[in-house]
Design an enzyme around this catalytic site. Structure first.
Site, mmCIF file in Angstrom:
data_model
loop_
_atom_site.group_PDB
_atom_site.id
_atom_site.type_symbol
_atom_site.label_atom_id
_atom_site.label_comp_id
_atom_site.label_asym_id
_atom_site.label_seq_id
_atom_site.Cartn_x
_atom_site.Cartn_y
_atom_site.Cartn_z
ATOM 1 C CE1 TYR A 90 -4.099 0.967 -0.905
ATOM 2 C CE2 TYR A 90 -3.639 2.805 1.078
ATOM 3 C CZ TYR A 90 -4.079 1.861 -0.180
ATOM 4 O OH TYR A 90 -5.138 3.101 -0.823
ATOM 5 N NE ARG A 110 -8.432 12.085 -4.264
ATOM 6 C CZ ARG A 110 -8.280 11.514 -2.187
ATOM 7 N NH1 ARG A 110 -8.430 12.897 -2.002
ATOM 8 N NH2 ARG A 110 -7.691 10.343 -2.244
ATOM 9 C CE LYS A 124 -7.798 1.774 1.278
ATOM 10 N NZ LYS A 124 -7.516 3.352 1.816
ATOM 11 C CD GLU A 137 -9.775 3.740 -0.913
ATOM 12 O OE1 GLU A 137 -10.614 3.591 -0.763
ATOM 13 O OE2 GLU A 137 -8.987 4.764 -0.097
ATOM 14 C CG ASP A 138 -8.045 7.099 -3.784
ATOM 15 O OD1 ASP A 138 -7.991 7.881 -2.624
ATOM 16 O OD2 ASP A 138 -6.147 7.284 -4.245
ATOM 17 C CG ASP A 172 -10.460 4.217 3.412
ATOM 18 O OD1 ASP A 172 -11.195 3.592 4.828
ATOM 19 O OD2 ASP A 172 -9.742 3.774 3.369
ATOM 20 C CG ASP A 173 -10.201 8.870 -0.670
ATOM 21 O OD1 ASP A 173 -9.027 8.818 -0.113
ATOM 22 O OD2 ASP A 173 -10.920 8.687 -1.217
ATOM 23 C CG ASN A 178 -0.877 9.334 2.699
ATOM 24 O OD1 ASN A 178 0.342 9.182 3.097
ATOM 25 N ND2 ASN A 178 -1.483 9.432 2.762
HETATM 26 P P1 NAD Z 1 -8.247 17.185 -1.256
HETATM 27 O O1 NAD Z 1 -7.064 17.585 -3.071
HETATM 28 O O2 NAD Z 1 -9.002 17.402 -1.452
HETATM 29 O O3 NAD Z 1 -8.102 18.818 -0.469
HETATM 30 C C1 NAD Z 1 -6.138 19.085 0.222
HETATM 31 C C2 NAD Z 1 -6.876 20.832 0.294
HETATM 32 O O4 NAD Z 1 -5.290 20.475 0.664
HETATM 33 C C3 NAD Z 1 -7.394 21.507 -0.287
HETATM 34 O O5 NAD Z 1 -8.384 22.593 0.590
HETATM 35 C C4 NAD Z 1 -6.484 22.384 -1.224
HETATM 36 O O6 NAD Z 1 -6.620 24.247 -0.653
HETATM 37 C C5 NAD Z 1 -5.016 22.731 0.876
HETATM 38 N N1 NAD Z 1 -3.913 23.161 0.530
HETATM 39 C C6 NAD Z 1 -2.982 22.888 -0.541
HETATM 40 N N2 NAD Z 1 -2.145 23.667 -0.820
HETATM 41 C C7 NAD Z 1 -2.327 24.113 0.351
HETATM 42 C C8 NAD Z 1 -1.041 25.109 1.427
HETATM 43 N N3 NAD Z 1 0.186 24.306 0.901
HETATM 44 N N4 NAD Z 1 -0.893 25.271 2.464
HETATM 45 C C9 NAD Z 1 -2.082 25.079 3.670
HETATM 46 N N5 NAD Z 1 -3.176 23.936 3.158
HETATM 47 C C10 NAD Z 1 -2.981 23.804 1.229
HETATM 48 O O7 NAD Z 1 -6.519 16.251 -0.937
HETATM 49 P P2 NAD Z 1 -7.651 15.256 0.177
HETATM 50 O O8 NAD Z 1 -8.384 14.401 -0.260
HETATM 51 O O9 NAD Z 1 -8.077 15.713 1.186
HETATM 52 O O10 NAD Z 1 -6.230 15.203 0.356
HETATM 53 C C11 NAD Z 1 -5.124 15.711 1.286
HETATM 54 C C12 NAD Z 1 -4.432 14.895 1.734
HETATM 55 O O11 NAD Z 1 -4.086 14.336 2.113
HETATM 56 C C13 NAD Z 1 -3.486 13.905 0.498
HETATM 57 O O12 NAD Z 1 -2.566 13.825 0.330
HETATM 58 C C14 NAD Z 1 -3.743 12.267 0.508
HETATM 59 O O13 NAD Z 1 -2.642 11.620 0.911
HETATM 60 C C15 NAD Z 1 -3.621 13.143 2.291
HETATM 61 N N6 NAD Z 1 -4.689 11.399 3.666
HETATM 62 C C16 NAD Z 1 -3.960 10.797 3.811
HETATM 63 C C17 NAD Z 1 -5.020 9.611 4.487
HETATM 64 C C18 NAD Z 1 -4.425 8.953 5.699
HETATM 65 O O14 NAD Z 1 -3.550 9.857 5.980
HETATM 66 N N7 NAD Z 1 -5.567 8.585 6.658
HETATM 67 C C19 NAD Z 1 -6.150 9.386 4.000
HETATM 68 C C20 NAD Z 1 -6.633 10.277 3.129
HETATM 69 C C21 NAD Z 1 -6.175 11.510 2.630
#
Ligand code: NAD
Length: 539
Positions: free
Chosen positions: A96, A149, A167, A238-239, A261-262, A400
């Site tokens: 993963y 995404r 997954k 997912e994604d 899941d996200d 990530n």
């Molecule tokens: P998304 O694209 O929906 O949202 C990203 C957000 O970050 C937006 O609101 C954007 O304005 C903001 N952003 C971007 N650059 C920025 C900066 N420099 N400063 C402040 N804010 C900023 O993405 P998402 O689905 O919410 O995912 C975001 C991250 O979370 C991804 O990297 C993903 O890998 C991670 N994630 C982690 C887990 C986990 O650890 N369990 C699970 C899901 C997603």
């Protein structure tokens, strides 16, 4: 080992579900017609596992390790799962995140064998029929993505298939759900990735994405077809792109057995970590102020669940929202901004549109959660400011892959002088601060979805309300032992994943029965029932 299929000889060796390869005993070799087809030595599963791990460790790149493991999954399913389960800490980053991100990017280049199911716009009108081509009838868990995404990597089109495959491996390894009940699906409606569209090796539907009504109609046909073909199956989304993810969840969450899941899985794992951190920091969760960096699906999903958790502690919805703040790419999410998405509105408070560092100084959060996809956002100044305000600042860098993490574990511990209670989305090596080894924690959704899924399919849940994810988060937090806390962990050891998933499954199933959402009769002893049905890959 009884082989009921009536297969003999090479057919036995080529069937990944029954092959034991060199572990077939002398008697089995005789009765299944295997004499001469295997080398003389009879190895135990343990020996085979050692050979697999030695081979993996010899590979120079993580993607080669992935390809090797994927091939093993095709040859000998039990050995694959046994190896993953017993070496989960080492292999989770391979099967993963973060490796799966690279795997997806290169999916069309490294494609070897058919795993998973592909639906494209050309299947319109036929989805129910083609689902019948899947070799298993008793599908219980579907993980589906449209690849728009993938992790923090953007639109990878059909190459995103690596995600559902990975997954579902974790549903098996972590939740004990039998592989035959699992179905990875790529909802391949094209891609906006021009590089792929111009790549002759690209394996997906080579068109620009289906959008709008046509997209949602095709998705609806898929959902209805699944309800007919596999009536009690759980669908894990997912994604998907954030606005689509929300639209889909809103439409189907209370209609069919599904979750995102996200949004919901991430929420539960992050809340679980935050609840655990309160056991270390001494600051009760209900007294917390939480600042998110990133205001997309992941962060908003976490906040939405935290509202429920605060309300569960006696706060009103309004009081709960006031504890939760967001900074996005344009600064603090505040009322009056005209660039906000609808999911941001409930958290847009009356305030100035401050940049991150000013927001920390003004709001004095005790918990900082990064889900921005913007690597390095938690600078030394950010972490030092959090540490100046808090005795034990809680710092979760959830983005990530590793390169997008808001800070590394080493930075969190060094800049906070060892005070941070840290968790990350991608794995980091343990860190020694002033002679004390701190075990790092990965807030991986794998702590949540196998347990929730196991409960959902066992209870044959009608749907999964948000309460389920609150229950799962609390159960996850309760699984962390005092010893684990003292090592710096925010989550239980990954080697305990099956046990943790089962405890979550019991708590979630209890909730589903209590809420009248289960269609299956309640087993007398849920824990014993889960243990009984658990997939054991031992020969
Ligand atoms: P998304 O694209 O929906 O949202 C990203 C957000 O970050 C937006 O609101 C954007 O304005 C903001 N952003 C971007 N650059 C920025 C900066 N420099 N400063 C402040 N804010 C900023 O993405 P998402 O689905 O919410 O995912 C975001 C991250 O979370 C991804 O990297 C993903 O890998 C991670 N994630 C982690 C887990 C986990 O650890 N369990 C699970 C899901 C997603």
């Amino acid at each position: 080992m009884p082989i009921k299929s009536g297969k003999r000889g090479v057919e036995v060796l080529r069937d990944r579900t029954i092959s034991k390869s060199t572990a077939f005993t002398k008697e089995e070799r005789e009765s299944f017609g295997l004499r001469g087809l295997l080398p003389y030595a009879i190895g135990s599963q343990e020996t085979q596992m050692n050979r697999v791990m030695a081979n993996i460790r010899r590979k120079e790149s993580d993607i080669e390790k992935y390809i090797f493991l994927s091939a093993l999954q095709d040859r000998n399913e039990k050995l694959y799962y046994k190896t993953v389960m017993e070496n989960i800490k080492e292999l989770l980053p391979i099967i993963y995140t973060p490796t799966v991100g690279q795997v997806c990017k290169e999916f069309s280049q490294i494609y070897r064998n058919d795993k998973g199911f592909f639906i494209t716009p050309e299947d319109k009108g036929d989805i129910f029929d083609i689902l019948g081509n899947w070799p298993e009838e008793d599908v219980k868990v579907i993980v589906v993505t449209d690849g728009e995404r993938i992790l923090g990597l953007g639109d990878l089109g059909a190459n995103g298939m690596g995600i559902p495959i990975g997954k579902l491996s974790l549903y098996v390894a972590g939740g004990g759900i039998h592989p035959k009940h699992c179905m990875p699906i790529m909802f391949d409606v094209g891609t906006g990735n021009e590089e792929y569209l111009n790549d002759l090796l690209y394996l997906g539907y080579p068109h620009h994405r289906l959008k709008g009504e046509a997209y949602f109609d095709l998705l609806d046909e898929f959902i209805q077809a699944v309800q007919k073909r596999f009536p009690d199956a759980l669908i894990q989304f997912e994604d998907f792109l954030t606005p689509n993810a929300y639209a889909i969840l809103k439409k189907y969450q209370h209609q069919i057995l599904c979750f995102n899941d996200d949004i919901q899985g991430t929420a539960a794992v992050a809340l679980g970590g935050v609840l655990t951190s309160a056991r270390v920091s001494g600051k009760a969760f209900k007294d917390s102020t939480i600042l998110f960096v990133g205001a997309g699906s992941a962060a908003t999903g976490i906040a939405d669940l935290m509202v429920k958790a605060f309300m569960d502690e006696g706060l009103t919805s309004e009081e709960a929202h006031k504890r939760l703040w967001f900074v996005d790419i344009n600064g603090l999410v505040v009322k009056g901004r005209n660039d906000l998405m609808s999911h941001n509105i409930p958290y847009a408070h009356e305030y100035d549109q401050l940049p991150l560092i000013e927001a920390i100084k003004a709001l004095k959060p005790n918990i900082l959660i990064g889900a921005s996809g913007a690597g390095g956002t938690f600078t030394q100044e950010v972490i030092e400011t959090m540490s100046a305000i808090n005795e034990r600042p809680v710092i979760f860098a959830l983005s990530n892959p590793t390169s997008k993490s808001e800070c590394t574990a080493a930075q969190a511990y060094t800049f906070s002088k060892g005070k941070a209670i840290f968790a990350s989305g991608s794995p980091f090596d343990n860190f020694v601060y002033e002679g004390r080894e701190i075990i790092t924690s990965q807030g991986n959704n794998v702590y949540i979805f196998p347990g929730v899924g196991l409960a959902a399919i066992t209870a044959k849940a009608k749907y999964l309300p948000d309460e389920v994810f609150l229950v799962a988060a609390k159960a996850l937090a309760s699984c962390v032992t005092e010893d684990e806390l003292s090592e710096g962990r925010v989550y239980g050891k990954l080697l305990r994943l099956r046990e943790i998933s089962h405890r979550i499954a019991v708590a979630v199933a209890e909730k589903l029965y209590e809420m009248g959402l289960a269609k299956a009769p309640k087993p007398a002893d849920l824990d014993a029932f889960f243990k009984e049905m658990e997939y054991d890959p031992t020969y």
